[in-house]
Scaffold this motif. Structure first.
Motif, mmCIF file in Angstrom:
data_model
loop_
_atom_site.group_PDB
_atom_site.id
_atom_site.type_symbol
_atom_site.label_atom_id
_atom_site.label_comp_id
_atom_site.label_asym_id
_atom_site.label_seq_id
_atom_site.Cartn_x
_atom_site.Cartn_y
_atom_site.Cartn_z
ATOM 1 N N HIS A 1 0.828 -1.209 0.000
ATOM 2 C CA HIS A 1 0.000 0.000 0.000
ATOM 3 C C HIS A 1 0.863 1.259 0.000
ATOM 4 O O HIS A 1 1.915 1.306 0.649
ATOM 5 C CB HIS A 1 -0.915 0.014 1.235
ATOM 6 C CG HIS A 1 -1.851 -1.155 1.296
ATOM 7 N ND1 HIS A 1 -3.160 -1.091 0.896
ATOM 8 C CD2 HIS A 1 -1.630 -2.448 1.680
ATOM 9 C CE1 HIS A 1 -3.723 -2.288 1.048
ATOM 10 N NE2 HIS A 1 -2.818 -3.118 1.521
ATOM 11 N N ARG A 2 0.392 2.261 -0.729
ATOM 12 C CA ARG A 2 1.037 3.581 -0.731
ATOM 13 C C ARG A 2 0.356 4.436 0.332
ATOM 14 O O ARG A 2 -0.868 4.401 0.489
ATOM 15 C CB ARG A 2 0.896 4.225 -2.110
ATOM 16 C CG ARG A 2 1.715 5.502 -2.280
ATOM 17 C CD ARG A 2 1.520 6.081 -3.671
ATOM 18 N NE ARG A 2 1.914 5.141 -4.724
ATOM 19 C CZ ARG A 2 3.182 4.929 -5.080
ATOM 20 N NH1 ARG A 2 4.164 5.584 -4.472
ATOM 21 N NH2 ARG A 2 3.463 4.068 -6.034
ATOM 22 N N GLU A 3 1.179 5.211 1.067
ATOM 23 C CA GLU A 3 0.606 6.032 2.128
ATOM 24 C C GLU A 3 -0.122 7.251 1.565
ATOM 25 O O GLU A 3 -1.214 7.607 2.013
ATOM 26 C CB GLU A 3 1.711 6.468 3.098
ATOM 27 C CG GLU A 3 1.175 7.156 4.328
ATOM 28 C CD GLU A 3 2.255 7.437 5.363
ATOM 29 O OE1 GLU A 3 2.118 6.928 6.479
ATOM 30 O OE2 GLU A 3 3.218 8.157 5.036
ATOM 31 N N PHE A 4 0.506 7.898 0.561
ATOM 32 C CA PHE A 4 -0.133 9.083 -0.033
ATOM 33 C C PHE A 4 0.198 9.159 -1.519
ATOM 34 O O PHE A 4 1.379 9.129 -1.880
ATOM 35 C CB PHE A 4 0.359 10.362 0.671
ATOM 36 C CG PHE A 4 -0.311 11.594 0.143
ATOM 37 C CD1 PHE A 4 -1.573 11.956 0.601
ATOM 38 C CD2 PHE A 4 0.307 12.384 -0.831
ATOM 39 C CE1 PHE A 4 -2.191 13.093 0.104
ATOM 40 C CE2 PHE A 4 -0.311 13.510 -1.323
ATOM 41 C CZ PHE A 4 -1.578 13.874 -0.851
ATOM 42 N N PRO A 5 -0.800 9.187 -2.398
ATOM 43 C CA PRO A 5 -2.219 9.051 -2.048
ATOM 44 C C PRO A 5 -2.514 7.629 -1.579
ATOM 45 O O PRO A 5 -1.908 6.673 -2.053
ATOM 46 C CB PRO A 5 -2.931 9.364 -3.371
ATOM 47 C CG PRO A 5 -1.934 9.001 -4.431
ATOM 48 C CD PRO A 5 -0.585 9.319 -3.855
ATOM 49 N N ALA A 6 -3.463 7.497 -0.625
ATOM 50 C CA ALA A 6 -3.762 6.186 -0.031
ATOM 51 C C ALA A 6 -4.333 5.248 -1.088
ATOM 52 O O ALA A 6 -5.425 5.497 -1.614
ATOM 53 C CB ALA A 6 -4.740 6.356 1.127
ATOM 54 N N GLU A 7 -3.585 4.189 -1.392
ATOM 55 C CA GLU A 7 -4.051 3.232 -2.399
ATOM 56 C C GLU A 7 -3.250 1.937 -2.284
ATOM 57 O O GLU A 7 -2.122 1.929 -1.775
ATOM 58 C CB GLU A 7 -3.884 3.801 -3.813
ATOM 59 C CG GLU A 7 -2.446 4.130 -4.176
ATOM 60 C CD GLU A 7 -2.307 4.729 -5.573
ATOM 61 O OE1 GLU A 7 -3.342 4.963 -6.219
ATOM 62 O OE2 GLU A 7 -1.160 4.966 -5.997
ATOM 63 N N GLU A 8 -3.860 0.846 -2.770
ATOM 64 C CA GLU A 8 -3.142 -0.421 -2.837
ATOM 65 C C GLU A 8 -2.376 -0.483 -4.148
ATOM 66 O O GLU A 8 -2.894 -0.104 -5.202
ATOM 67 C CB GLU A 8 -4.107 -1.605 -2.748
ATOM 68 C CG GLU A 8 -3.402 -2.959 -2.781
ATOM 69 C CD GLU A 8 -4.358 -4.138 -2.668
ATOM 70 O OE1 GLU A 8 -3.985 -5.243 -3.134
ATOM 71 O OE2 GLU A 8 -5.471 -3.963 -2.132
ATOM 72 N N ILE A 9 -1.114 -0.933 -4.073
ATOM 73 C CA ILE A 9 -0.286 -1.062 -5.274
ATOM 74 C C ILE A 9 -0.487 -2.464 -5.831
ATOM 75 O O ILE A 9 -0.267 -3.456 -5.136
ATOM 76 C CB ILE A 9 1.197 -0.806 -4.952
ATOM 77 C CG1 ILE A 9 1.382 0.619 -4.405
ATOM 78 C CG2 ILE A 9 2.071 -1.023 -6.179
ATOM 79 C CD1 ILE A 9 2.778 0.900 -3.894
ATOM 80 N N GLU A 10 -0.910 -2.533 -7.078
ATOM 81 C CA GLU A 10 -1.219 -3.828 -7.674
ATOM 82 C C GLU A 10 0.045 -4.667 -7.860
ATOM 83 O O GLU A 10 1.062 -4.185 -8.337
ATOM 84 C CB GLU A 10 -1.896 -3.619 -9.036
ATOM 85 C CG GLU A 10 -2.338 -4.918 -9.686
ATOM 86 C CD GLU A 10 -2.938 -4.700 -11.070
ATOM 87 O OE1 GLU A 10 -3.194 -5.701 -11.757
ATOM 88 O OE2 GLU A 10 -3.131 -3.527 -11.457
ATOM 89 N N THR A 11 -0.041 -5.923 -7.452
ATOM 90 C CA THR A 11 1.050 -6.876 -7.659
ATOM 91 C C THR A 11 0.693 -7.728 -8.872
ATOM 92 O O THR A 11 -0.174 -8.601 -8.783
ATOM 93 C CB THR A 11 1.237 -7.767 -6.415
ATOM 94 O OG1 THR A 11 1.412 -6.927 -5.267
ATOM 95 C CG2 THR A 11 2.453 -8.653 -6.555
ATOM 96 N N ASP A 12 1.342 -7.453 -9.995
ATOM 97 C CA ASP A 12 0.940 -8.118 -11.233
ATOM 98 C C ASP A 12 1.668 -9.433 -11.492
ATOM 99 O O ASP A 12 1.374 -10.144 -12.448
ATOM 100 C CB ASP A 12 1.136 -7.188 -12.433
ATOM 101 C CG ASP A 12 2.580 -6.679 -12.557
ATOM 102 O OD1 ASP A 12 3.471 -7.252 -11.900
ATOM 103 O OD2 ASP A 12 2.804 -5.721 -13.311
ATOM 104 N N GLY A 13 2.630 -9.781 -10.652
ATOM 105 C CA GLY A 13 3.358 -11.026 -10.838
ATOM 106 C C GLY A 13 4.439 -10.951 -11.901
ATOM 107 O O GLY A 13 5.146 -11.934 -12.135
#
Length: 354
Positions: free
Chosen positions: A189-201
């Motif tokens: 997760h990124r703190e700012f902007p608050a979001e989940e970072i996609e793990t694409d493999g």
């Protein structure tokens, strides 16, 4: 030693009878032995490391092993000159829970009262020594990664609450939020902007033994991130990681040279400057006109980290050569040789009397 004969000219093969007939002639079975030896040679790296179980039983170790935190573990590595590798913090804090003994035919590693922080790779290898020189025997190694699971500590504890991770454009970057339970679901997760970072493999992958791996870091990845883990209970949050993008690519030093003008006292400074990766050391050498006649000069080396915009960090290394009372003997070319692990760069400038 339990399970080991007192006198033996050679180690027992697996499945070999422990009691031999006394009055019966036994023909050697050469083909079988040869076949067994070839199988053994291919399994040497796996069979050198074993775990001691209850009642003196031994178990060969797989690539990974899961144990509950609090358990003690005993590992044995065959050989009379064995070197071990284990989580480095156990050395840093000189943990008394860890003991290693070299015996006649094997080395013993015991870790008592394990904790989640002990999660990591445990490996051993045989050292071949000639005189004072030793080298690793690549054919006789063993390794396993042990997860010491703890519901209260899903992430492997770290000594700090905040870590810096440098993003280099030409090598993968690792965000080391390792877990103690391999089945835990982990997200980034990124703190700012608050979001989940996609793990694409592909570009971003998760490895329970390492953490999140950015295969091709870019400046877009910089910022503050954290990991979240879930496993049969409330989710847990890791420490925060500050991702800094490295502006200067890997390679030999990027060096420049300049001269400060002589003042009233005729003091001349020749300054060699290198911009490079934050964690890469640079060494300096000088060649100057008065060197052969042992003309006295003063050389000072220092470095510091500088921020060049948000999330961009560079290491600036400097070497300053100072000549007091500049004279005719000091006139000529001043050469700075800057070196790092990638190579050496030479820069030069001509200095004349004012």
């Amino acid at each position: 030693v339990i399970g080991q004969p007192a006198k033996s000219k050679r180690p027992k093969e697996p499945g070999e009878n422990k009691i031999k007939p006394v009055n019966k002639k036994v023909k050697p079975k050469a083909p079988k032995t040869k076949e067994r030896e070839s199988v053994d040679s291919s399994l040497k790296s796996q069979s050198i490391l074993t775990q001691v179980m209850d009642k003196g039983h031994f178990q060969k170790l797989a690539a990974t092993l899961s144990l509950a935190a609090g358990q003690s573990i005993e590992l044995r590595c065959k050989g009379n000159n064995v070197t071990w590798n284990y989580p480095s913090y156990l050395d840093t804090f000189k943990d008394s829970r860890l003991s290693i003994k070299q015996l006649d035919r094997y080395s013993q590693l015991i870790l008592a009262n394990s904790t989640a922080a002990d999660t990591g790779e445990y490996s051993c290898w045989l050292q071949l020594c000639t005189g004072n020189k030793c080298r690793k025997d690549e054919t006789k190694t063993g390794s396993t990664y042990i997860f010491f699971t703890d519901k209260e500590e899903l992430f492997v504890p770290t000594p700090s609450y905040f870590e810096i991770v440098y993003l280099n454009p030409d090598k993968p970057a690792v965000i080391p939020c390792r877990v103690t339970t391999p089945s835990a679901k982990v997200t980034l997760h990124r703190e700012f902007p608050a979001e989940e970072i996609e793990t694409d493999g592909t570009d971003i992958i998760y490895d329970a033994k390492k953490g999140f791996v950015f295969q091709h870091p870019t400046s877009d990845h910089k910022g503050i991130v954290y990991c979240k883990a879930e496993s049969q209970g409330a989710p847990q949050i890791s420490i925060k990681y500050h991702l800094l993008y490295v502006e200067v690519p890997r390679g030999p030093p990027s060096a420049s040279i300049s001269v400060s003008p002589g003042g009233v006292s005729d003091r001349v400074r020749v300054i060699c400057t290198v911009l490079g990766e934050p964690h890469v050391d640079v060494t300096f050498r000088w060649q100057y006109p008065g060197q052969e006649s042992q003309r006295p000069v003063t050389i000072q080396n220092f470095w510091r980290l500088i921020n060049r915009g948000i999330g961009h960090t560079t290491r600036i290394s400097k070497s300053v050569l100072l000549v007091e009372d500049f004279e005719d003997i000091d006139v000529g070319n001043y050469v700075c040789l800057a070196q790092n692990l990638q190579g050496e760069t030479a820069v030069a400038t001509k200095v004349e009397l004012q």
